[in-house]
Design a protein around this motif. Structure first.
Motif, mmCIF file in Angstrom:
data_model
loop_
_atom_site.group_PDB
_atom_site.id
_atom_site.type_symbol
_atom_site.label_atom_id
_atom_site.label_comp_id
_atom_site.label_asym_id
_atom_site.label_seq_id
_atom_site.Cartn_x
_atom_site.Cartn_y
_atom_site.Cartn_z
ATOM 1 N N LEU A 445 41.797 25.675 39.064
ATOM 2 C CA LEU A 445 40.643 26.230 39.619
ATOM 3 C C LEU A 445 40.783 27.738 40.103
ATOM 4 O O LEU A 445 39.882 28.336 39.827
ATOM 5 N N LEU A 446 41.777 28.232 40.740
ATOM 6 C CA LEU A 446 41.968 29.320 41.165
ATOM 7 C C LEU A 446 42.143 30.256 39.885
ATOM 8 O O LEU A 446 41.702 31.474 40.011
ATOM 9 N N ILE A 447 42.808 29.810 39.022
ATOM 10 C CA ILE A 447 42.808 30.889 37.742
ATOM 11 C C ILE A 447 41.519 30.879 37.126
ATOM 12 O O ILE A 447 41.232 32.009 36.848
ATOM 13 N N GLY A 448 40.828 29.852 37.242
ATOM 14 C CA GLY A 448 39.309 30.284 36.574
ATOM 15 C C GLY A 448 38.470 31.111 37.367
ATOM 16 O O GLY A 448 37.835 31.900 36.931
ATOM 17 N N LEU A 449 38.718 30.897 38.738
ATOM 18 C CA LEU A 449 37.681 31.755 39.756
ATOM 19 C C LEU A 449 38.382 33.271 39.397
ATOM 20 O O LEU A 449 37.289 34.387 39.460
ATOM 21 N N VAL A 450 39.639 33.424 39.276
ATOM 22 C CA VAL A 450 40.106 34.874 38.957
ATOM 23 C C VAL A 450 39.600 35.374 37.859
ATOM 24 O O VAL A 450 39.144 36.536 37.579
ATOM 25 N N TRP A 451 39.576 34.578 36.622
ATOM 26 C CA TRP A 451 38.927 35.015 35.453
ATOM 27 C C TRP A 451 37.562 35.302 35.635
ATOM 28 O O TRP A 451 36.991 36.567 34.989
ATOM 29 N N VAL A 452 36.672 34.614 36.527
ATOM 30 C CA VAL A 452 35.210 35.102 36.574
ATOM 31 C C VAL A 452 35.230 36.337 37.508
ATOM 32 O O VAL A 452 34.341 37.207 36.930
ATOM 33 N N ALA A 453 36.165 36.571 38.350
ATOM 34 C CA ALA A 453 36.229 37.653 39.212
ATOM 35 C C ALA A 453 36.438 38.811 38.327
ATOM 36 O O ALA A 453 35.918 40.021 38.127
ATOM 37 N N CYS A 454 37.398 38.936 37.514
ATOM 38 C CA CYS A 454 37.694 39.892 36.342
ATOM 39 C C CYS A 454 36.608 40.194 35.418
ATOM 40 O O CYS A 454 36.321 41.595 35.189
ATOM 41 N N LEU A 455 35.762 39.117 35.058
ATOM 42 C CA LEU A 455 34.833 39.563 34.145
ATOM 43 C C LEU A 455 33.787 40.301 35.108
ATOM 44 O O LEU A 455 32.987 41.343 34.570
ATOM 45 N N THR A 456 33.579 39.948 36.256
ATOM 46 C CA THR A 456 32.398 40.451 36.937
ATOM 47 C C THR A 456 32.808 42.167 37.307
ATOM 48 O O THR A 456 31.988 43.006 37.133
ATOM 49 N N ALA A 457 34.162 42.295 37.486
ATOM 50 C CA ALA A 457 34.682 43.930 37.440
ATOM 51 C C ALA A 457 34.323 44.545 36.296
ATOM 52 O O ALA A 457 34.077 45.541 36.485
ATOM 53 N N ALA A 458 34.856 43.941 35.210
ATOM 54 C CA ALA A 458 34.646 44.558 33.923
ATOM 55 C C ALA A 458 32.802 44.890 33.599
ATOM 56 O O ALA A 458 32.948 46.040 33.166
ATOM 57 N N TRP A 459 32.282 43.851 34.057
ATOM 58 C CA TRP A 459 30.771 44.351 34.093
ATOM 59 C C TRP A 459 30.368 45.581 34.714
ATOM 60 O O TRP A 459 29.549 46.308 34.020
ATOM 61 N N PHE A 460 30.977 45.776 35.706
ATOM 62 C CA PHE A 460 30.431 46.950 36.845
ATOM 63 C C PHE A 460 31.273 48.214 36.603
ATOM 64 O O PHE A 460 30.624 49.243 36.567
ATOM 65 N N LEU A 461 32.527 48.087 35.979
ATOM 66 C CA LEU A 461 33.259 49.220 35.850
ATOM 67 C C LEU A 461 33.706 49.707 34.283
ATOM 68 O O LEU A 461 33.903 50.805 34.206
ATOM 69 N N THR A 462 32.888 49.166 33.342
ATOM 70 C CA THR A 462 32.915 49.452 32.114
ATOM 71 C C THR A 462 31.494 49.721 31.869
ATOM 72 O O THR A 462 30.558 49.776 32.409
ATOM 73 N N GLY A 463 31.578 50.111 30.475
ATOM 74 C CA GLY A 463 30.238 50.469 30.017
ATOM 75 C C GLY A 463 29.079 49.152 29.259
ATOM 76 O O GLY A 463 28.255 49.249 28.914
ATOM 77 N N VAL A 464 29.905 48.051 29.697
ATOM 78 C CA VAL A 464 29.249 46.809 29.089
ATOM 79 C C VAL A 464 27.769 46.682 29.810
ATOM 80 O O VAL A 464 26.813 46.143 29.149
ATOM 81 N N ARG A 465 27.533 46.853 31.033
ATOM 82 C CA ARG A 465 26.485 46.619 31.701
ATOM 83 C C ARG A 465 25.162 47.518 31.079
ATOM 84 O O ARG A 465 24.003 47.142 30.989
ATOM 85 N N THR A 466 25.446 48.721 30.683
ATOM 86 C CA THR A 466 24.697 49.709 30.155
ATOM 87 C C THR A 466 24.188 49.172 28.657
ATOM 88 O O THR A 466 22.954 48.976 28.315
ATOM 89 N N SER A 467 25.158 48.710 27.843
ATOM 90 C CA SER A 467 25.151 48.363 26.486
ATOM 91 C C SER A 467 24.231 47.268 26.539
ATOM 92 O O SER A 467 23.299 46.882 25.716
ATOM 93 N N ALA A 468 24.645 46.046 27.542
ATOM 94 C CA ALA A 468 23.724 44.874 27.515
ATOM 95 C C ALA A 468 22.428 45.202 28.045
ATOM 96 O O ALA A 468 21.558 44.258 27.335
ATOM 97 N N ALA A 469 22.066 46.068 28.881
ATOM 98 C CA ALA A 469 20.605 46.314 29.130
ATOM 99 C C ALA A 469 19.824 46.822 28.139
ATOM 100 O O ALA A 469 18.682 46.592 28.055
ATOM 101 N N VAL A 470 20.493 47.609 27.142
ATOM 102 C CA VAL A 470 19.660 48.144 26.023
ATOM 103 C C VAL A 470 19.124 46.901 25.231
ATOM 104 O O VAL A 470 17.959 46.881 24.575
ATOM 105 N N HIS A 471 19.971 45.681 25.294
ATOM 106 C CA HIS A 471 19.479 44.562 24.332
ATOM 107 C C HIS A 471 18.941 43.677 25.253
ATOM 108 O O HIS A 471 18.689 42.442 24.662
#
Length: 484
Positions: A445-471
Motif C-alpha cells: 500500500l505504501l509503495i502504491g501511495l508513493v507512486w500516486v504522490a510521484c505522479l502528482t509531483a510530476a503533474w505540477f513540476l513538468t509541462g504535462v499540466r499545460t499540455s493536458a489542459a490544451v486537450h
C-alpha cells in the motif's frame, strides 16, 4: 437498440482508421470475446491463488465471489461509458472527461503501472514454471525467449495480437474445463492425496472448518485475489480497436458472472476438494501440486504447460493494453508525444518496447529477490482497486452530467443504478482499509501511495499540466445516436 457516438472523437482518442499515426480497427467479435476471457484467467488464478488459499483456507471461495461481484460492477460501469463513447483511451479518457485532466492523467498512468507490475509478477511465474522442467537453466534465459516471442506478436498488426490471444485463451479455457471434470472423476473414484487424505467435498470443512481463519482471513484474501482480476479492464481499452463495439462489448461483459463462477469459484471448490488446503505450499502452482500429489500420470506436466500459457497470455494482454493506453494519453497531452507514433501495422511500437523493458527489470528483480512475487502482487492489487475506484467515480460523474444536460439515457445502464456504483466503491474502500491494517500488505500500500504522490509531483513540476489542459474536453457529453 444500439448507441454509437457521432461527431467529434472522444477525449484521448485518435481516429481509429488507416494512416501512419492511427490505430487500426482489426479486432473481430471472436477476438474481443476471447480477450475478455483471457484477461479473466491468468497467473492470479493458476499461481497467485496459493496465497489466497493459505490465508483464508476454503474461505478463499467466498473472497473470489465478493471480488468477482465487484469485477462485474466495474465492467458494467465501464461498459456503459464505452457504449456512449467507444475510444481507445477508455477509462483514462472518461476520467479526463468527467473528473478533469488530472484524474485522467493519474488513472491512465496508474493503470500502466498496474500492467507493468502484473508483467513483473507473470515474469516471475514463468521462471517458476520452467524450473519445474529445467531446474538448472537460469530464469533470465526463459525471460529472454518470452520477450522475443511477445515482441514479435505485439509489434505486428493488432489482428496478430487478437489471434494469438484467441488460441492462448482457448488452451486455458479447455484446460480448466478438463481439470474440473477430471477432478470430479477423481473425487468419485476414491483418489487419495500423498498423505492418504481421500479426495472429496469434506475437505472443504474437515481442516479447521470452511473459514479456518474467520472472516478476517477472507478480508485479507481479498487483497490477494483482487490481483487475479487485474487487467480485465483491458477489455475497455480494446473497444478502440473493435469493429462493432456496440454489439460486441455487452456480450463480453454480460458473460463475466458465468466466467467467474466457472473459472474461479468452481475451480477453487474442485482444487480444495481434491486435497487438504493446508497442503498447499505455494512453491509451484496449486494445480500442478495437486495432480502431482494425486499421482495422475503426465497431468502435472500438462498443467504446467497450461499455467505457462496463462502467464504468456497475461503478459501479451498487458503489453497490448499499456501500449494502447499510452497512445491515447499521448494524444491527450498526458504522456510524451512520442507514444503516438505507430508502425505500418498501426501498432504503437514505442510503448511496446518500453513494456518489454519492464520484463527485463522484472527478471533482474526476481534474480535479486526470488520471493518478490507476494510484494509485487500486493502492489498490483493497490493499482487495480485504484483504477476501479476511478472508473466508478467517472461513472458517477457521467450519470450526474447525463441528468444535468438532459442527454439521451444509457442503452446499457449499470445494474442497481447509483447503488451499484456505491457498492463498487465500498469494495474498493474495504480492500484499501484491509491493506492498511495488515502488516503483510502495508508495504505494498505504501509503495502504491508513493507512486500516486510521484505522479502528482510530476503533474505540477513538468509541462504535462499545460499540455493536458490544451486537450481538456470536460464540457458537454458526446452526442449519442440511437439506431436499430
Amino acid at each position: 437498440m444500439n448507441a454509437t457516438p457521432s461527431g467529434a472523437h472522444a477525449a484521448g482518442a485518435a481516429p481509429a482508421g488507416g494512416g501512419e499515426s492511427q490505430l487500426h480497427r482489426g479486432l473481430s467479435q471472436r477476438h474481443i470475446m476471447f480477450i475478455a476471457l483471457g484477461t479473466a484467467i491468468g497467473t492470479g488464478l493458476f499461481y497467485g491463488s496459493a496465497g489466497g488459499i493459505q490465508t483464508a483456507g476454503p474461505g478463499v471461495i467466498l473472497a473470489f465471489l465478493i471480488a468477482g461481484s465487484a469485477v462485474y460492477l466495474v465492467m458494467r460501469a465501464l461498459g456503459e461509458m464505452t457504449l456512449r463513447e467507444p475510444v481507445s483511451g477508455s477509462f483514462a479518457a472518461y476520467a479526463s472527461r468527467y473528473l478533469g485532466p488530472f484524474a485522467g492523467y493519474v488513472t491512465g498512468w496508474t493503470f500502466v503501472f498496474e500492467l507493468a507490475v502484473v508483467i513483473v509478477a507473470d515474469t516471475a511465474a514463468i521462471t517458476t514454471y520452467m524450473a519445474f522442467w529445467f531446474p538448472d537453466v537460469p530464469g533470465w534465459a526463459w525471460v529472454a525467449a518470452t520477450i522475443l516471442v511477445i515482441g514479435l506478436v505485439n509489434l505486428t498488426h493488432v489482428g496478430s495480437f487478437g489471434e494469438t490471444e484467441f488460441w492462448l485463451t482457448l488452451i486455458k479455457v479447455g484446460a480448466i474445463v478438463a481439470m474440473i471434470f477430471g477432478g470430479l472423476i477423481l473425487m468419485f473414484t476414491g483418489a487419495s492425496f500423498t498423505d492418504g487424505t481421500p479426495a472429496g467435498l469434506n475437505n472443504l470443512v474437515d481442516h479447521g472448518g470452511f473459514l479456518p481463519m474467520g472472516f478476517g482471513g477472507v478480508l485479507l484474501a481479498l487483497t490477494i485475489v483482487t490481483f487475479s482480476f487485474g487487467g480485465i479492464e483491458t477489455l475497455g481499452v480494446a473497444a478502440g480497436e473493435a469493429k462493432n463495439p456496440e454489439k460486441v462489448l455487452p456480450k463480453a461483459i454480460n458473460a463475466v458472472p458465468v466466467r467467474i463462477l466457472l473459472f474461479y469459484v468452481l475451480t477453487m471448490v474442485v482444487i480444495m476438494a481434491l486435497m487438504p488446503w493446508t497442503a498447499v505450499d505455494g512453491k509451484t502452482s496449486p494445480f500442478v501440486q495437486i495432480f502431482e500429489g494425486l499421482g495422475v500420470p503426465f497431468a502435472p506436466h500438462l498443467l504446467n504447460f497450461v499455467v505457462l500459457t496463462a502467464a504468456i497470455s497475461a503478459i501479451n494482454a498487458c503489453i497490448y493494453g499499456a501500449g494502447r493506453l499510452l497512445y491515447a494519453m499521448a494524444h491527450d497531452g498526458q504522456a510524451p508525444r512520442a507514444f503516438t507514433r505507430v508502425n505500418r501495422g498501426g501498432v504503437p511500437w514505442l510503448s511496446i518496447v518500453v513494456m518489454l523493458g519492464v520484463m527485463v527489470l522484472g527478471a533482474i528483480l526476481i534474480t535479486v529477490n526470488p520471493d518478490a512475487f507476494v510484494l509485487v502482487a500486493g502492489v498490483a492489487s493497490f493499482a487495480v482497486v485504484f483504477t476501479w475506484a476511478m472508473i466508478f467515480l467517472s461513472h458517477r460523474a457521467m450519470q450526474a452530467r447525463v441528468k444535468e444536460q438532459g442527454a439521451a439515457p444509457s442503452v446499457y445502464p449499470m445494474p442497481l443504478g447509483a447503488l451499484g456504483t456505491w457498492l463498487g466503491l465500498a469494495f474498493v474502500a474495504t480492500v484499501v482499509i484491509t491493506m492498511a491494517t495488515v502488516p503483510e500488505s502495508r508495504q505494498a500500500l505504501l509503495i502504491g501511495l508513493v507512486w500516486v504522490a510521484c505522479l502528482t509531483a510530476a503533474w505540477f513540476l513538468t509541462g504535462v499540466r499545460t499540455s493536458a489542459a490544451v486537450h481538456d474536453r470536460t464540457g458537454t457529453l458526446p452526442v449519442v445516436r440511437q439506431h436499430d
